[in-house]
Structure formats: C-alpha cells, structure tokens
Design a protein around this motif. Sequence first.
Motif, PDB file in Angstrom:
ATOM      1  N   SER A 122      -6.983  64.074  28.890  1.00 36.66           N
ATOM      2  CA  SER A 122      -6.980  65.158  27.899  1.00 36.66           C
ATOM      3  C   SER A 122      -5.603  65.231  27.263  1.00 36.66           C
ATOM      4  N   MET A 123      -5.539  65.883  26.111  1.00 42.48           N
ATOM      5  CA  MET A 123      -4.241  66.069  25.458  1.00 42.48           C
ATOM      6  C   MET A 123      -3.322  66.894  26.349  1.00 42.48           C
ATOM      7  N   GLU A 124      -3.918  67.853  27.077  1.00 47.10           N
ATOM      8  CA  GLU A 124      -3.095  68.736  27.910  1.00 47.10           C
ATOM      9  C   GLU A 124      -2.417  67.941  29.035  1.00 47.10           C
ATOM     10  N   ASN A 125      -3.203  67.096  29.747  1.00 48.68           N
ATOM     11  CA  ASN A 125      -2.523  66.376  30.843  1.00 48.68           C
ATOM     12  C   ASN A 125      -1.611  65.272  30.320  1.00 48.68           C
ATOM     13  N   ALA A 126      -1.907  64.734  29.119  1.00 53.42           N
ATOM     14  CA  ALA A 126      -0.985  63.748  28.533  1.00 53.42           C
ATOM     15  C   ALA A 126       0.344  64.423  28.198  1.00 53.42           C
ATOM     16  N   LYS A 127       0.283  65.595  27.554  1.00 55.09           N
ATOM     17  CA  LYS A 127       1.522  66.306  27.186  1.00 55.09           C
ATOM     18  C   LYS A 127       2.298  66.731  28.428  1.00 55.09           C
ATOM     19  N   ASP A 128       1.551  67.127  29.449  1.00 57.75           N
ATOM     20  CA  ASP A 128       2.181  67.660  30.657  1.00 57.75           C
ATOM     21  C   ASP A 128       2.807  66.575  31.542  1.00 57.75           C
ATOM     22  N   LEU A 129       2.236  65.366  31.509  1.00 52.07           N
ATOM     23  CA  LEU A 129       2.677  64.376  32.497  1.00 52.07           C
ATOM     24  C   LEU A 129       3.097  63.019  31.935  1.00 52.07           C
ATOM     25  N   LEU A 130       2.876  62.783  30.624  1.00 56.90           N
ATOM     26  CA  LEU A 130       3.150  61.427  30.116  1.00 56.90           C
ATOM     27  C   LEU A 130       4.191  61.371  28.995  1.00 56.90           C
ATOM     28  N   SER A 131       4.844  62.476  28.684  1.00 54.18           N
ATOM     29  CA  SER A 131       5.802  62.427  27.566  1.00 54.18           C
ATOM     30  C   SER A 131       7.039  61.578  27.888  1.00 54.18           C
ATOM     31  N   GLY A 132       7.264  61.283  29.171  1.00 59.01           N
ATOM     32  CA  GLY A 132       8.427  60.472  29.539  1.00 59.01           C
ATOM     33  C   GLY A 132       8.116  58.992  29.668  1.00 59.01           C
ATOM     34  N   LEU A 133       6.958  58.562  29.171  1.00 57.67           N
ATOM     35  CA  LEU A 133       6.593  57.140  29.263  1.00 57.67           C
ATOM     36  C   LEU A 133       7.537  56.278  28.434  1.00 57.67           C
ATOM     37  N   PRO A 134       7.597  54.976  28.725  1.00 54.06           N
ATOM     38  CA  PRO A 134       8.344  54.074  27.848  1.00 54.06           C
ATOM     39  C   PRO A 134       7.821  54.187  26.419  1.00 54.06           C
ATOM     40  N   GLY A 135       8.743  54.259  25.462  1.00 49.60           N
ATOM     41  CA  GLY A 135       8.347  54.425  24.055  1.00 49.60           C
ATOM     42  C   GLY A 135       8.312  55.882  23.642  1.00 49.60           C
ATOM     43  N   LYS A 136       8.449  56.803  24.613  1.00 47.95           N
ATOM     44  CA  LYS A 136       8.572  58.241  24.372  1.00 47.95           C
ATOM     45  C   LYS A 136       7.477  58.799  23.455  1.00 47.95           C
ATOM     46  N   PRO A 137       6.234  58.755  23.886  1.00 46.55           N
ATOM     47  CA  PRO A 137       5.167  59.301  23.038  1.00 46.55           C
ATOM     48  C   PRO A 137       5.346  60.795  22.807  1.00 46.55           C
ATOM     49  N   ASP A 138       5.097  61.225  21.575  1.00 49.95           N
ATOM     50  CA  ASP A 138       5.259  62.637  21.225  1.00 49.95           C
ATOM     51  C   ASP A 138       3.868  63.268  21.108  1.00 49.95           C
ATOM     52  N   PHE A 139       3.456  63.971  22.165  1.00 53.01           N
ATOM     53  CA  PHE A 139       2.150  64.646  22.136  1.00 53.01           C
ATOM     54  C   PHE A 139       2.258  66.044  21.538  1.00 53.01           C
ATOM     55  N   ASP A 140       3.486  66.564  21.415  1.00 51.75           N
ATOM     56  CA  ASP A 140       3.666  67.924  20.888  1.00 51.75           C
ATOM     57  C   ASP A 140       3.061  68.068  19.496  1.00 51.75           C
ATOM     58  N   VAL A 141       3.085  66.984  18.710  1.00 54.28           N
ATOM     59  CA  VAL A 141       2.622  67.096  17.313  1.00 54.28           C
ATOM     60  C   VAL A 141       1.158  67.532  17.231  1.00 54.28           C
ATOM     61  N   PHE A 142       0.405  67.366  18.326  1.00 52.05           N
ATOM     62  CA  PHE A 142      -1.014  67.744  18.298  1.00 52.05           C
ATOM     63  C   PHE A 142      -1.222  69.223  18.639  1.00 52.05           C
ATOM     64  N   PHE A 143      -0.118  69.912  18.910  1.00 53.94           N
ATOM     65  CA  PHE A 143      -0.249  71.310  19.343  1.00 53.94           C
ATOM     66  C   PHE A 143       0.277  72.285  18.289  1.00 53.94           C
ATOM     67  N   HIS A 144       0.218  71.867  17.035  1.00 57.53           N
ATOM     68  CA  HIS A 144       0.636  72.755  15.933  1.00 57.53           C
ATOM     69  C   HIS A 144      -0.553  72.978  15.005  1.00 57.53           C
ATOM     70  N   PRO A 145      -1.311  74.039  15.215  1.00 56.30           N
ATOM     71  CA  PRO A 145      -2.511  74.264  14.396  1.00 56.30           C
ATOM     72  C   PRO A 145      -2.206  74.370  12.903  1.00 56.30           C
ATOM     73  N   ASP A 146      -0.958  74.785  12.569  1.00 56.05           N
ATOM     74  CA  ASP A 146      -0.604  74.905  11.143  1.00 56.05           C
ATOM     75  C   ASP A 146      -0.335  73.544  10.503  1.00 56.05           C
ATOM     76  N   LYS A 147      -0.151  72.498  11.322  1.00 52.67           N
ATOM     77  CA  LYS A 147       0.079  71.151  10.778  1.00 52.67           C
ATOM     78  C   LYS A 147      -0.887  70.181  11.448  1.00 52.67           C
ATOM     79  N   PRO A 148      -2.160  70.258  11.121  1.00 57.36           N
ATOM     80  CA  PRO A 148      -3.129  69.414  11.829  1.00 57.36           C
ATOM     81  C   PRO A 148      -2.904  67.922  11.584  1.00 57.36           C
ATOM     82  N   ILE A 149      -3.107  67.150  12.634  1.00 56.73           N
ATOM     83  CA  ILE A 149      -2.957  65.691  12.541  1.00 56.73           C
ATOM     84  C   ILE A 149      -4.308  65.085  12.167  1.00 56.73           C
ATOM     85  N   LYS A 150      -4.292  64.251  11.137  1.00 53.65           N
ATOM     86  CA  LYS A 150      -5.541  63.628  10.681  1.00 53.65           C
ATOM     87  C   LYS A 150      -5.592  62.139  10.988  1.00 53.65           C
ATOM     88  N   SER A 151      -4.435  61.499  11.086  1.00 53.73           N
ATOM     89  CA  SER A 151      -4.394  60.054  11.333  1.00 53.73           C
ATOM     90  C   SER A 151      -3.313  59.748  12.362  1.00 53.73           C
TER      91      SER A 151
END
Length: 430
Positions: A122-151
């Motif tokens: 889920s997005m929640e467990n990815a944000k909570d446990l995987l943000s420190g992966l190699p390549g530093k994935p940014d899951f925070d961008v999916f948690f801004h309802p005012d700026k929805p991600i489309k692609s």
Amino acid sequence: MIKRSFFGLVKPKLQYEIIDDAQPEPVNINASEKIMLYIDQPYENKANSLLKIGDQVKNGQKIEVVKDADAYMLSSKSGQISNISSFVGFMEKKLTAVTIDIDDQANQLLDDSFKDVYKTPSMENAKDLLSGLPGKPDFDVFFHPDKPIKSIVVLGVDGDLLTTTNQWFIKNGIISVKTGIDLLRKITGIHDIILIVPQHLAQVAGSAGATVKTVDSEYPAAHPQLIIRHILADKNLGGNDIASNSGIAFFSAEAVSAIGAAYKTGQIPLDKIVTFISKDGNKQLVSVPIGTPLQDILSQLNESLNDGDRVIFGGPMTGVAVYSPDFPVMPDTDAIIIQDKSQVVERADVACINCGECVRVCPANIQINQLIRFLEAGQYEEAADQYDLFSCIECGFCSFVCESRIPVFQHIKLAKHTLESMNAAEENNA
Ligand code: SF4
Ligand code: SF4
C-alpha cells in the motif's frame, strides 16, 4: 565527452555517459566497522529523541529522531548506536548524524517490520517503511490531495554526466524494474507510467510494462523539468510548470527496482549502486551499503586521498564537495568523484566579464550575466523578481562554462535557499 564550440556563438555540447556491453558487474564494497546515517531532522530536543546511545538496531530498521516524522533512514546493518549528534549539511541544513557500530557481519539481525506488511502493498506502508531505499523514492507526493498525481515517470537515465546507475538497472535489471512498475501501478492506482531511457536502451526497456520514451544524449536533456517540457509536452501540463506542480511523480529506475525487490521478497535492499571515478579517471560501478563511510570505499579500491585532493559526492555538474573521509553514502549518492590536487580547478573571485557564455547554455533562458550582479551583491529578492531566479533548474551548466570561473550555480543555489528559508520563516510566524 565534451565538445567545445569552435565559435563563441555556438554553445558547447556535453554528452551523457553511455553504458556499453562491456560494463562489468558492480564491485561489492562492505562497511568495515560502522555506518553513519544522516537524517533530515534537527537534533534539538534530545529529551524527546527516540534514539539513545547504546540502542541496538537491526538491519532494515527504521531510524527516526522523533516519532512519526516524515524524515527517517533505514539501517543497512545491525549493531549498536555509538553516537548521535547534530550535523550541518549542505546549505546549512540541520541534520541528525547517527553512528552505528556494526555487529559481526556474520551475525546480522534482520528487522521484521516490513516482513509483517509486504504481502499487502500500500502507499501507506511504502511511505512508512521504504522512503530510505536506494534511489530515495519520494512517496510524499501522493499524499497531497491539492496536487493530485496523474502520471509516474521512471528515469532510466542518469541526472548528471559520467554516472550510469539508472542505465545499469535498465540494462541489467529490467525484470526487477518491471516488478517495481507493476507494484507502483497497484499501490497508486495510476496507469500512466512512462519509462524514460537513452535511445540505445529503448529496446530492452520495451519489456518493462510502461510507455517508453527516449531522451537526447546532450546534457541536461534528462533533467525532469526538461523532460516535462520537451518529452511530455503532449500531456498538457501547463508549459514550464515545475515538476512538483505538474501532476507527475518522478522515480529513478534504481528506486523502482528496489521497491519491486522489497515487495517481492519481504527484504529491504539497502545496497546503493554508485559510479566511482578515481583520480586517474577510471570509472567503475560499486555496490555499497547505505551509510558506508567514504574511507571504506577508498581503502577497498586502493584509492588514496592526500592533502588538497577533492572529493565530490554527485556528478561533475551538480555534485557537492565533501571534506571528511567519514562522509557516508546516502540513498541518493549516484556518483563519487576523487580529484587529484593537480586537477582541481579553483573557483576565482573575479568580476564577470560579460562574455555571455552562461546565457548561451542556460536551458531556462535566464540572463545570468545580469542575474550574477544581484547575487554577488546579496540582492536575492531583486534577483528573483527581475531575473527569474526560480526558473533555474539547477543543471550547473553556467558554472561549467564561466570564463571568469565564478561559481554561478552555487550563488544561485544559495540565493534560492535563502529566499525559501525566509518565506518558510514568515509563514511559520504568520
Ligand atoms: S544552473 Fe545555470 S545554466 Fe542551469 S538552469 Fe540554472 S542558471 Fe541556467
Ligand atoms: S557569469 Fe561568467 S560566463 Fe556568465 S557572462 Fe559573466 S563571465 Fe561570462
């Protein structure tokens, strides 16, 4: 490779590195005694800190300074915390430095937090446990309802010259990149996933289950904002809108591969692939646990560091100099360059001669020859209002070509950082 123009009116061309068939496997480097984790959180209220000297940590454990903070790191080794201190990073960013003395390599203890949830991605467990992966994935961008991600855009290209990390994942790890893309589609619900690769990797990228688009080999074409402007123009994103406002989330191929591997196995991969460039110009990929001090890499590759030599973390255009052999590999360290003292080009403190080279190369069309006068005088607000300071995409090209060896790019970064800090302080006060 650098092609300089014959006549001053034509801008010089810098070509990205191309990975070729002879690329060997990355050399494995290990952390010998300790790892060091820099967490993007000030170490101010020690009484409130979750971390204590003497705490045992496990391999893969989330290391956070205060509870439920967005910023955390993942420990790539099990061991004992031996030091916690404040650290002032680039642009005076206040960080917390955590040193972990490594347990016997044969007795590494694995953290179970991710094992408990990996079967229900889920997005929640990815944000909570995987943000420190190699390549530093940014899951925070999916948690801004005012700026929805489309692609979602997956970068199978590298952001700076000489580096080949992401290309390596496309060429040698396309199956795990595909697994990561499938996972991202599942947890975000976003079907429009675009994989950006250099022309020579288009065929192999075709099996990743994403729309493949190719990018020019000329620097800085692979910059996210230029990808938005030139390659994704059909997406109607509002012209030169900055990446964070465009409805597009960017992930590196390395991060996507790591996401795929984590959810497939339940184990969090924490080895970073780094392009290491030694003093003699030799380039090689190394695979190194996040947090490993530079000194371990140098000693295992038989590279010496003498007085006056320079170490750059990042590529030649946008990297930053570091001044301690203890400095660790971070989740987004794509390259490390060692320069011999004799190769170091010192920046000069001389006036702009108005040659216009910087203006010719700037992909954001900024009148840098005018801008630099305001920056050098510390007139940052005027620089932003009159000369488009915030249109700069931070490619570093202007510093590279400057005839007067003015650190233009560094001036720009400092000005942007200062204005952003002032705005944040004003918002907080309000
Ligand atoms: S770093 Fe320099 S060349 Fe690059 S966009 Fe900014 S001002 Fe232009
Ligand atoms: S900042 Fe440097 S490159 Fe730009 S006009 Fe001045 S001397 Fe030339």
